[in-house]
Write a protein that holds these residues in place. Structure first.
Motif, PDB file in Angstrom:
ATOM      1  N   THR A   1      24.325  44.095  45.435  1.00 33.08           N
ATOM      2  CA  THR A   1      25.643  43.607  45.831  1.00 33.08           C
ATOM      3  C   THR A   1      25.959  42.314  45.099  1.00 33.08           C
ATOM      4  O   THR A   1      25.309  41.293  45.310  1.00 33.08           O
ATOM      5  CB  THR A   1      25.730  43.392  47.348  1.00 33.08           C
ATOM      6  OG1 THR A   1      25.532  44.648  48.018  1.00 33.08           O
ATOM      7  CG2 THR A   1      27.101  42.851  47.737  1.00 33.08           C
ATOM      8  N   ALA A   2      26.962  42.374  44.235  1.00 31.22           N
ATOM      9  CA  ALA A   2      27.493  41.183  43.575  1.00 31.22           C
ATOM     10  C   ALA A   2      28.808  40.844  44.277  1.00 31.22           C
ATOM     11  O   ALA A   2      28.844  40.729  45.498  1.00 31.22           O
ATOM     12  CB  ALA A   2      27.673  41.432  42.085  1.00 31.22           C
TER      13      ALA A   2
ATOM     14  N   CYS B   1      30.593  45.413  43.323  1.00 27.81           N
ATOM     15  CA  CYS B   1      31.379  44.169  43.331  1.00 27.81           C
ATOM     16  C   CYS B   1      32.542  44.300  44.308  1.00 27.81           C
ATOM     17  O   CYS B   1      33.653  44.695  43.923  1.00 27.81           O
ATOM     18  CB  CYS B   1      31.906  43.861  41.932  1.00 27.81           C
ATOM     19  SG  CYS B   1      30.619  43.561  40.707  1.00 27.81           S
ATOM     20  N   PRO B   2      32.315  43.972  45.574  1.00 22.69           N
ATOM     21  CA  PRO B   2      33.400  44.072  46.556  1.00 22.69           C
ATOM     22  C   PRO B   2      34.466  43.009  46.324  1.00 22.69           C
ATOM     23  O   PRO B   2      34.178  41.896  45.877  1.00 22.69           O
ATOM     24  CB  PRO B   2      32.690  43.829  47.897  1.00 22.69           C
ATOM     25  CG  PRO B   2      31.237  44.012  47.628  1.00 22.69           C
ATOM     26  CD  PRO B   2      31.051  43.593  46.204  1.00 22.69           C
TER      27      PRO B   2
ATOM     28  N   PHE C   1      30.599  47.793  39.387  1.00 28.53           N
ATOM     29  CA  PHE C   1      31.409  48.778  40.118  1.00 28.53           C
ATOM     30  C   PHE C   1      32.314  48.014  41.079  1.00 28.53           C
ATOM     31  O   PHE C   1      31.917  47.644  42.182  1.00 28.53           O
ATOM     32  CB  PHE C   1      30.485  49.744  40.852  1.00 28.53           C
ATOM     33  CG  PHE C   1      31.129  51.030  41.262  1.00 28.53           C
ATOM     34  CD1 PHE C   1      31.306  52.054  40.356  1.00 28.53           C
ATOM     35  CD2 PHE C   1      31.549  51.220  42.576  1.00 28.53           C
ATOM     36  CE1 PHE C   1      31.895  53.247  40.744  1.00 28.53           C
ATOM     37  CE2 PHE C   1      32.126  52.408  42.961  1.00 28.53           C
ATOM     38  CZ  PHE C   1      32.315  53.427  42.046  1.00 28.53           C
ATOM     39  N   VAL C   2      33.542  47.764  40.639  1.00 31.59           N
ATOM     40  CA  VAL C   2      34.459  46.893  41.371  1.00 31.59           C
ATOM     41  C   VAL C   2      35.268  47.701  42.381  1.00 31.59           C
ATOM     42  O   VAL C   2      35.939  48.664  42.028  1.00 31.59           O
ATOM     43  CB  VAL C   2      35.403  46.159  40.404  1.00 31.59           C
ATOM     44  CG1 VAL C   2      36.347  45.244  41.171  1.00 31.59           C
ATOM     45  CG2 VAL C   2      34.597  45.354  39.384  1.00 31.59           C
ATOM     46  N   VAL C   3      35.208  47.276  43.640  1.00 27.24           N
ATOM     47  CA  VAL C   3      35.950  47.921  44.732  1.00 27.24           C
ATOM     48  C   VAL C   3      36.713  46.805  45.436  1.00 27.24           C
ATOM     49  O   VAL C   3      36.234  46.203  46.389  1.00 27.24           O
ATOM     50  CB  VAL C   3      35.000  48.653  45.700  1.00 27.24           C
ATOM     51  CG1 VAL C   3      35.786  49.435  46.748  1.00 27.24           C
ATOM     52  CG2 VAL C   3      34.063  49.590  44.937  1.00 27.24           C
ATOM     53  N   ASP C   4      37.931  46.527  44.948  1.00 30.76           N
ATOM     54  CA  ASP C   4      38.574  45.262  45.309  1.00 30.76           C
ATOM     55  C   ASP C   4      40.059  45.342  45.616  1.00 30.76           C
ATOM     56  O   ASP C   4      40.750  44.317  45.620  1.00 30.76           O
ATOM     57  CB  ASP C   4      38.346  44.257  44.183  1.00 30.76           C
ATOM     58  CG  ASP C   4      39.109  44.622  42.910  1.00 30.76           C
ATOM     59  OD1 ASP C   4      39.655  45.738  42.822  1.00 30.76           O
ATOM     60  OD2 ASP C   4      39.162  43.769  41.994  1.00 30.76           O
TER      61      ASP C   4
END
Length: 275
Positions: free
Chosen positions: A144-145, A189-190, A246-249
């Motif tokens: 988790t970043a 990457c939340p 993996f950006v989930v934003d």
């Protein structure tokens, strides 16, 4: 129909709340045996009870302080001993210290604690998992970043932002080193998520709005949305994906400024530094 993680074993840190809790339940639903690791014993036990009430014998708790290497190594050994193998590691535990601010005001103790948990904790999770993943014939590691690993934050949080940038760089490096071993490393990457960790940090309405104004979707994400992303990265559906951020934003990192943000930045009494 077999679950997406059938016959897999996962170790998830920070499993007592937030993203880790939702991921633990979701992984178990998809046929995985889950080791729920958390420093909070009460929360960790409650997580296992929630999971096993729906999916018997699918989860066990181990108390872990990821800021201590011996604890992390013991958790990996626990997973192999209790479930026979280890295929998935979700290095999710982390902190966001309420006293974290900018370069001039963040105290060294806050900086060091943040690096100990957010960076060393992830490093130790990767380091001690690697032999177990090799024994299993390969696997998936999810670290988790944060979106702040690729963008600066509007609310000063220098130690946290720096730590998450380190996690992202570490993940890329490990992905390249171990790609030929069938061991994948990806950084989740939340964006801003409605979890106790972030809500405690954004402890005023002004701080919340300073974050939301940059999100095109106009809302905080939910922990389950991050858990769904982690499930994809853990599963064989992502078998050709390694080394990603993996950006989930909610579109945050795709936007220069939202229409609402353009209006609000013109207000002289509001400072939106970091846009």
């Amino acid at each position: 129909m077999p679950g997406r993680l059938e016959n897999k074993v996962a170790l998830i840190t920070g499993a007592g709340s937030g993203i880790g809790l939702e991921a633990s339940f979701l992984f178990a639903r998809e046929g995985c045996k889950v080791v729920c690791a958390d420093i909070n014993g009460k929360a960790g036990v409650a997580a296992v009870e929630r999971i096993t009430s729906a999916y018997p014998s699918s989860a066990k708790f181990v108390k872990v302080d990821v800021g201590k290497e011996a604890d992390v190594a013991a958790a990996v050994a626990f997973a192999e001993r209790e479930f026979g193998a280890l295929h998935i590691v979700f290095n999710n535990a982390g902190i966001m210290h309420s006293a974290d601010d900018n370069a001039e005001t963040t105290e060294e103790t806050v900086w060091d604690l943040t690096m100990q948990i957010n960076v060393k904790g992830v490093w130790w999770g990767c380091k001690h998992a690697l032999p177990a993943l090799r024994r299993a014939g390969g696997g998936s590691v999810i670290n988790t970043a944060s979106f702040v690993a690729v963008r600066g934050a509007a609310t000063p949080q220098l130690a946290y932002t720096t730590s998450k940038g380190a996690v992202l760089a570490m993940t890329r490096e490990l992905a390249v080193i171990h790609a030929r071993e069938n061991i994948r490393f990806n950084a989740l990457c939340p964006g801003p998520i409605r979890t106790p960790l972030l809500m405690d940090f954004l402890n005023t309405e002004d701080k919340k709005q300073r974050r939301l104004v940059h999100v095109p979707m106009g809302r905080f994400g939910e922990a389950i949305e991050q858990a769904n992303a982690a499930l994809f990265l853990a599963s064989d559906e992502s078998s050709f994906i390694t080394g990603t951020d993996f950006v989930v934003d909610g579109g945050l990192t795709a936007a220069y400024v939202t229409p609402e943000g353009e209006t609000m930045t013109k207000c002289p009494h509001v400072n939106f530094s970091g846009v």
